[in-house]
Design a protein around this motif. Sequence first.
Motif, PDB file in Angstrom:
ATOM      1  N   ILE A   1       0.846  -1.213   0.139  1.00 11.97           N
ATOM      2  CA  ILE A   1      -0.188   0.037   0.093  1.00 11.97           C
ATOM      3  C   ILE A   1       0.947   1.243   0.014  1.00 11.97           C
ATOM      4  O   ILE A   1       0.472   2.373  -0.609  1.00 11.97           O
ATOM      5  CB  ILE A   1      -0.693   0.068   1.263  1.00 11.97           C
ATOM      6  N   LYS A   2       2.047   1.093   0.809  1.00 12.29           N
ATOM      7  CA  LYS A   2       2.841   2.412   0.656  1.00 12.29           C
ATOM      8  C   LYS A   2       3.924   2.414  -0.160  1.00 12.29           C
ATOM      9  O   LYS A   2       4.024   2.824  -1.365  1.00 12.29           O
ATOM     10  CB  LYS A   2       3.275   2.670   2.358  1.00 12.29           C
ATOM     11  N   TYR A   3       5.224   1.736   0.264  1.00 10.25           N
ATOM     12  CA  TYR A   3       6.372   1.741  -0.368  1.00 10.25           C
ATOM     13  C   TYR A   3       7.445   0.607   0.011  1.00 10.25           C
ATOM     14  O   TYR A   3       7.253   0.069   1.067  1.00 10.25           O
ATOM     15  CB  TYR A   3       7.025   3.101  -0.256  1.00 10.25           C
ATOM     16  N   THR A   4       8.376   0.521  -0.873  1.00  9.49           N
ATOM     17  CA  THR A   4       9.601  -0.714  -0.404  1.00  9.49           C
ATOM     18  C   THR A   4      10.782   0.129  -1.017  1.00  9.49           C
ATOM     19  O   THR A   4      10.712   1.268  -1.339  1.00  9.49           O
ATOM     20  CB  THR A   4       9.474  -1.983  -1.097  1.00  9.49           C
ATOM     21  N   TRP A   5      11.839  -0.581  -0.848  1.00  9.87           N
ATOM     22  CA  TRP A   5      13.109  -0.112  -1.299  1.00  9.87           C
ATOM     23  C   TRP A   5      13.832  -0.996  -2.112  1.00  9.87           C
ATOM     24  O   TRP A   5      13.891  -2.183  -2.071  1.00  9.87           O
ATOM     25  CB  TRP A   5      13.899   0.120   0.165  1.00  9.87           C
ATOM     26  N   ASN A   6      14.482  -0.300  -2.880  1.00  8.03           N
ATOM     27  CA  ASN A   6      15.526  -0.908  -3.767  1.00  8.03           C
ATOM     28  C   ASN A   6      16.787  -1.246  -3.119  1.00  8.03           C
ATOM     29  O   ASN A   6      17.830  -0.624  -2.988  1.00  8.03           O
ATOM     30  CB  ASN A   6      15.894  -0.213  -5.294  1.00  8.03           C
TER      31      ASN A   6
ATOM     32  N   ILE B   1      21.991  -0.033  -0.821  1.00  9.33           N
ATOM     33  CA  ILE B   1      23.442  -0.123  -0.298  1.00  9.33           C
ATOM     34  C   ILE B   1      24.301   0.607  -1.062  1.00  9.33           C
ATOM     35  O   ILE B   1      25.291   1.050  -0.451  1.00  9.33           O
ATOM     36  CB  ILE B   1      23.737  -1.796  -0.664  1.00  9.33           C
ATOM     37  N   ALA B   2      24.225   0.884  -2.442  1.00 14.68           N
ATOM     38  CA  ALA B   2      24.981   1.655  -3.144  1.00 14.68           C
ATOM     39  C   ALA B   2      24.835   3.210  -2.749  1.00 14.68           C
ATOM     40  O   ALA B   2      26.136   3.927  -2.585  1.00 14.68           O
ATOM     41  CB  ALA B   2      25.129   1.463  -4.502  1.00 14.68           C
ATOM     42  N   ARG B   3      23.721   3.822  -2.509  1.00 18.15           N
ATOM     43  CA  ARG B   3      23.470   5.130  -2.295  1.00 18.15           C
ATOM     44  C   ARG B   3      22.748   5.728  -1.226  1.00 18.15           C
ATOM     45  O   ARG B   3      22.862   6.991  -0.958  1.00 18.15           O
ATOM     46  CB  ARG B   3      22.661   5.620  -3.821  1.00 18.15           C
ATOM     47  N   GLY B   4      22.126   4.712  -0.396  1.00 13.31           N
ATOM     48  CA  GLY B   4      21.588   5.205   0.643  1.00 13.31           C
ATOM     49  C   GLY B   4      20.093   5.367   0.333  1.00 13.31           C
ATOM     50  O   GLY B   4      19.754   5.414  -0.743  1.00 13.31           O
ATOM     51  N   GLN B   5      19.469   5.554   1.441  1.00 16.43           N
ATOM     52  CA  GLN B   5      17.925   5.761   1.251  1.00 16.43           C
ATOM     53  C   GLN B   5      17.624   7.049   1.022  1.00 16.43           C
ATOM     54  O   GLN B   5      17.799   8.117   1.503  1.00 16.43           O
ATOM     55  CB  GLN B   5      17.200   5.439   2.786  1.00 16.43           C
ATOM     56  N   SER B   6      16.900   7.312  -0.013  1.00 16.07           N
ATOM     57  CA  SER B   6      16.453   8.549  -0.561  1.00 16.07           C
ATOM     58  C   SER B   6      14.885   8.280  -1.475  1.00 16.07           C
ATOM     59  O   SER B   6      14.684   7.210  -1.696  1.00 16.07           O
ATOM     60  CB  SER B   6      17.427   9.198  -1.657  1.00 16.07           C
TER      61      SER B   6
ATOM     62  N   VAL C   1       7.130   8.916   5.411  1.00 15.89           N
ATOM     63  CA  VAL C   1       8.389   8.029   5.144  1.00 15.89           C
ATOM     64  C   VAL C   1       9.382   8.202   6.451  1.00 15.89           C
ATOM     65  O   VAL C   1      10.301   9.069   6.243  1.00 15.89           O
ATOM     66  CB  VAL C   1       8.977   8.151   3.898  1.00 15.89           C
ATOM     67  N   PRO C   2       9.239   7.454   7.282  1.00 16.14           N
ATOM     68  CA  PRO C   2      10.008   7.832   8.550  1.00 16.14           C
ATOM     69  C   PRO C   2      11.490   7.398   8.262  1.00 16.14           C
ATOM     70  O   PRO C   2      12.552   8.118   9.131  1.00 16.14           O
ATOM     71  CB  PRO C   2       9.825   6.804   9.664  1.00 16.14           C
ATOM     72  N   GLU C   3      11.994   6.730   7.203  1.00 15.74           N
ATOM     73  CA  GLU C   3      13.377   6.678   7.013  1.00 15.74           C
ATOM     74  C   GLU C   3      14.260   8.109   6.507  1.00 15.74           C
ATOM     75  O   GLU C   3      15.331   7.975   6.464  1.00 15.74           O
ATOM     76  CB  GLU C   3      13.761   5.423   6.042  1.00 15.74           C
ATOM     77  N   LEU C   4      13.078   8.552   5.951  1.00 16.04           N
ATOM     78  CA  LEU C   4      13.800   9.944   5.536  1.00 16.04           C
ATOM     79  C   LEU C   4      13.437  11.186   6.299  1.00 16.04           C
ATOM     80  O   LEU C   4      12.601  11.021   6.956  1.00 16.04           O
ATOM     81  CB  LEU C   4      13.336  10.234   3.907  1.00 16.04           C
TER      82      LEU C   4
ATOM     83  N   VAL D   1       5.006  12.176   1.617  1.00 21.21           N
ATOM     84  CA  VAL D   1       4.784  12.020   0.019  1.00 21.21           C
ATOM     85  C   VAL D   1       3.142  12.593   0.317  1.00 21.21           C
ATOM     86  O   VAL D   1       2.301  11.803   0.779  1.00 21.21           O
ATOM     87  CB  VAL D   1       4.747  10.813  -0.586  1.00 21.21           C
ATOM     88  N   PHE D   2       2.999  13.640  -0.420  1.00 19.48           N
ATOM     89  CA  PHE D   2       1.639  14.098  -0.540  1.00 19.48           C
ATOM     90  C   PHE D   2       0.893  14.013  -1.521  1.00 19.48           C
ATOM     91  O   PHE D   2       1.440  13.837  -2.748  1.00 19.48           O
ATOM     92  CB  PHE D   2       1.670  15.629  -0.300  1.00 19.48           C
ATOM     93  N   ALA D   3      -0.429  13.786  -1.532  1.00 16.84           N
ATOM     94  CA  ALA D   3      -1.307  13.411  -2.602  1.00 16.84           C
ATOM     95  C   ALA D   3      -1.542  14.671  -3.432  1.00 16.84           C
ATOM     96  O   ALA D   3      -1.701  15.673  -2.980  1.00 16.84           O
ATOM     97  CB  ALA D   3      -2.570  12.781  -2.339  1.00 16.84           C
ATOM     98  N   LYS D   4      -1.506  14.481  -4.867  1.00 20.49           N
ATOM     99  CA  LYS D   4      -1.698  15.915  -5.598  1.00 20.49           C
ATOM    100  C   LYS D   4      -3.257  15.867  -6.046  1.00 20.49           C
ATOM    101  O   LYS D   4      -3.967  14.737  -5.875  1.00 20.49           O
ATOM    102  CB  LYS D   4      -0.910  15.467  -6.936  1.00 20.49           C
ATOM    103  N   PRO D   5      -3.771  16.996  -6.399  1.00 24.95           N
ATOM    104  CA  PRO D   5      -5.044  16.904  -6.728  1.00 24.95           C
ATOM    105  C   PRO D   5      -5.323  15.935  -7.879  1.00 24.95           C
ATOM    106  O   PRO D   5      -4.769  15.819  -8.594  1.00 24.95           O
ATOM    107  CB  PRO D   5      -5.346  18.436  -7.259  1.00 24.95           C
ATOM    108  N   GLY D   6      -6.556  15.418  -7.723  1.00 24.28           N
ATOM    109  CA  GLY D   6      -7.084  14.197  -8.581  1.00 24.28           C
ATOM    110  C   GLY D   6      -6.962  13.161  -8.059  1.00 24.28           C
ATOM    111  O   GLY D   6      -7.575  11.876  -8.639  1.00 24.28           O
ATOM    112  N   PHE D   7      -6.107  12.788  -7.096  1.00 25.99           N
ATOM    113  CA  PHE D   7      -6.034  11.355  -6.351  1.00 25.99           C
ATOM    114  C   PHE D   7      -7.145  10.939  -5.547  1.00 25.99           C
ATOM    115  O   PHE D   7      -8.075  11.672  -5.284  1.00 25.99           O
ATOM    116  CB  PHE D   7      -4.776  11.625  -5.304  1.00 25.99           C
ATOM    117  N   ALA D   8      -7.701   9.761  -6.091  1.00 30.43           N
ATOM    118  CA  ALA D   8      -8.991   9.153  -5.575  1.00 30.43           C
ATOM    119  C   ALA D   8      -8.496   7.681  -5.403  1.00 30.43           C
ATOM    120  O   ALA D   8      -7.519   7.154  -5.970  1.00 30.43           O
ATOM    121  CB  ALA D   8     -10.088   9.371  -6.298  1.00 30.43           C
TER     122      ALA D   8
END
Length: 371
Positions: free
Chosen positions: A120-125, A130-135, A181-184, A191-198
């Motif tokens: 529902i939210k997100y995962t990480w590559n 490992i190479a670039r850190g969390q972003s 996103v507590p890791e950032l 991450v905010f929703a933009k107008p039109g999201f439903a």
Amino acid sequence: MSDLLRAPAEIKYADELDYLASVDTGPKPSTWWLSPKMIRTFVLGSERSDGLDREIGQKWFGERSIVERAVVTLASDRGLLLIGDPGTGKSWLAELLAAAVCGTSTQVVQGTAGTTEDHIKYTWNVAQVIARGQSRETMIPSPIMTAMQTGTIGRIEELTRSTSDVQDALISILSEKYVSVPELEGEDGTVFAKPGFALIATANSRDRGVNDLSSALQRRFNFVRIPVVTDRTSEARIVRFRTEELLRRHELDLEVPPNLLDVLLRSFGDLRDAAAAAGSDDEKLGSALSTAEQIGVLEDAALHSDFFGGRALTARALGSSLVGSLARRAPEDPAILTKYLTGVVGPRSQQEGGEWPEFLQGGLDTLKALA
């Protein structure tokens, strides 16, 4: 489209969507592709009073009020929950609405017991972290988060099959319209929703009790109930429409004779009546006997007739397909079907003749093979 096994609605009906957008002068939310009236036309088909110079075909068969309430909900701050029995077209309606509102219907999460909050939210590559850190760049957004970031519609199928953790994750999305996103840190941490999201969710009314929605989540949805089609004329239109689409996908030049369609509809009507009168679940077929299952039976019979018959749909193939598709539990379902074929179809085949004797024989042959 020829390279796709099943094109989403926005690709399949791209020409119609472009045309409707070009002639659309009605008021609409600023981010929507079509106005509410044009969305209704796209879903339910055009009428002479619409004044269009080309016909728009009907794609979903149901009450106009259902489509209108669904469209109104999508323009509000609440989520849309389409709820009903299996095979009533909930997912198809959700796909059509998403395609007409924002041009994309593929941002979908399938609700199962294995669906997690990450879906529902997100995962990480992991390799990139490992190479670039969390972003933000190493984050993998879910389809729902992608819909939030692009101001489009996200879809969740079978919401009540998802666990409470997944359902709880939706509460802040629907009420606050953002994901933390507590890791950032800093601006990247939200991450905010933009107008039109439903959000459009579907739920199977037969799954009540699997994972009930909390009262907090229920308050954030508008419930739109999709009734079972009981009118035989309407059901015949749905079955024929969807079956012809499937046959075109299979590149089969096969016709569905009206008399065979009537045999199918009457058979399902008989079995539904028997299920309604049954005293226990053991006396009911395991199948929901939905319109979607009728389409599956007819498609199976058409394919069998084309591959192994004389390239014409036969009553024998239809009877065989009905038994093969509906006999799921052993020994209960074969016993119920045997009772129906011998007790109802047998006398009918003697009284009415027509396609019924061959239909009866096809079903009994398949039951014998299953024994």
